[in-house]
Design a protein around this motif. Sequence first.
Motif, PDB file in Angstrom:
ATOM      1  N   GLY A  20       0.812  -1.205   0.000  1.00 34.66           N
ATOM      2  CA  GLY A  20       0.000   0.000   0.000  1.00 34.66           C
ATOM      3  C   GLY A  20       0.847   1.257   0.000  1.00 34.66           C
ATOM      4  N   ALA A  21       0.203   2.393  -0.276  1.00 35.07           N
ATOM      5  CA  ALA A  21       0.902   3.679  -0.292  1.00 35.07           C
ATOM      6  C   ALA A  21       1.529   3.988   1.065  1.00 35.07           C
ATOM      7  N   ASN A  22       0.968   3.418   2.138  1.00 34.58           N
ATOM      8  CA  ASN A  22       1.511   3.612   3.485  1.00 34.58           C
ATOM      9  C   ASN A  22       2.508   2.513   3.864  1.00 34.58           C
ATOM     10  N   ASN A  23       2.915   1.705   2.879  1.00 35.59           N
ATOM     11  CA  ASN A  23       3.864   0.586   3.019  1.00 35.59           C
ATOM     12  C   ASN A  23       3.297  -0.631   3.747  1.00 35.59           C
ATOM     13  N   GLU A  24       1.990  -0.640   4.033  1.00 35.82           N
ATOM     14  CA  GLU A  24       1.378  -1.833   4.591  1.00 35.82           C
ATOM     15  C   GLU A  24       1.343  -2.907   3.509  1.00 35.82           C
ATOM     16  N   LYS A  25       1.620  -4.148   3.900  1.00 34.77           N
ATOM     17  CA  LYS A  25       1.700  -5.237   2.934  1.00 34.77           C
ATOM     18  C   LYS A  25       0.523  -6.189   3.106  1.00 34.77           C
ATOM     19  N   PHE A  26      -0.009  -6.635   1.966  1.00 31.53           N
ATOM     20  CA  PHE A  26      -1.147  -7.544   1.934  1.00 31.53           C
ATOM     21  C   PHE A  26      -0.775  -8.760   1.090  1.00 31.53           C
ATOM     22  N   PHE A  27      -0.741  -9.944   1.699  1.00 34.72           N
ATOM     23  CA  PHE A  27      -0.450 -11.164   0.960  1.00 34.72           C
ATOM     24  C   PHE A  27      -1.698 -11.605   0.211  1.00 34.72           C
ATOM     25  N   VAL A  28      -1.538 -11.936  -1.075  1.00 33.59           N
ATOM     26  CA  VAL A  28      -2.640 -12.468  -1.873  1.00 33.59           C
ATOM     27  C   VAL A  28      -2.117 -13.610  -2.739  1.00 33.59           C
ATOM     28  N   GLU A  29      -3.011 -14.511  -3.076  1.00 29.50           N
ATOM     29  CA  GLU A  29      -2.694 -15.518  -4.069  1.00 29.50           C
ATOM     30  C   GLU A  29      -3.197 -14.982  -5.398  1.00 29.50           C
TER      31      GLU A  29
END
Length: 131
Positions: A20-29
């Motif tokens: 994300g723009a705030n550097n939060e990371k989201f794992f997705v397949e």
Amino acid sequence: MINGRFGDNKELFFGIELVGANNEKFFVEALLDTGFTDGWLAIEAQDLEALGWSIITLQVEMTTARGSARFDIYEGKIIIDDIEVTIPVHVGEYLPETIIGSNWLDIMRLVVDKPNEMLTLEMVLPEGDAT
């Protein structure tokens, strides 16, 4: 190198992280779709709010397996094979999966071994690049 998995219908899935723009990371397949030849990544519009990515272009028309569709293009960051990259991302409605396109196959090696249930995707470094 990232290991993937075969879906119920032998689809090819790989884990990636959306940044994300705030550097939060989201794992997705993400589903590797070799028919998606015009892009790197496509995501569902409802997922965009959490990412906060910036718009590049509005309403680009594309032909999909379901016919003609319009996508907005955003500048997004993802992590694939432990490498963070900034790419144009197609954002549309009614996408059942996060999709990685065949553009990745220009810079990554795909190895599919169905009999042994092995599936890998690995970044290919340019000659002379040891990093």
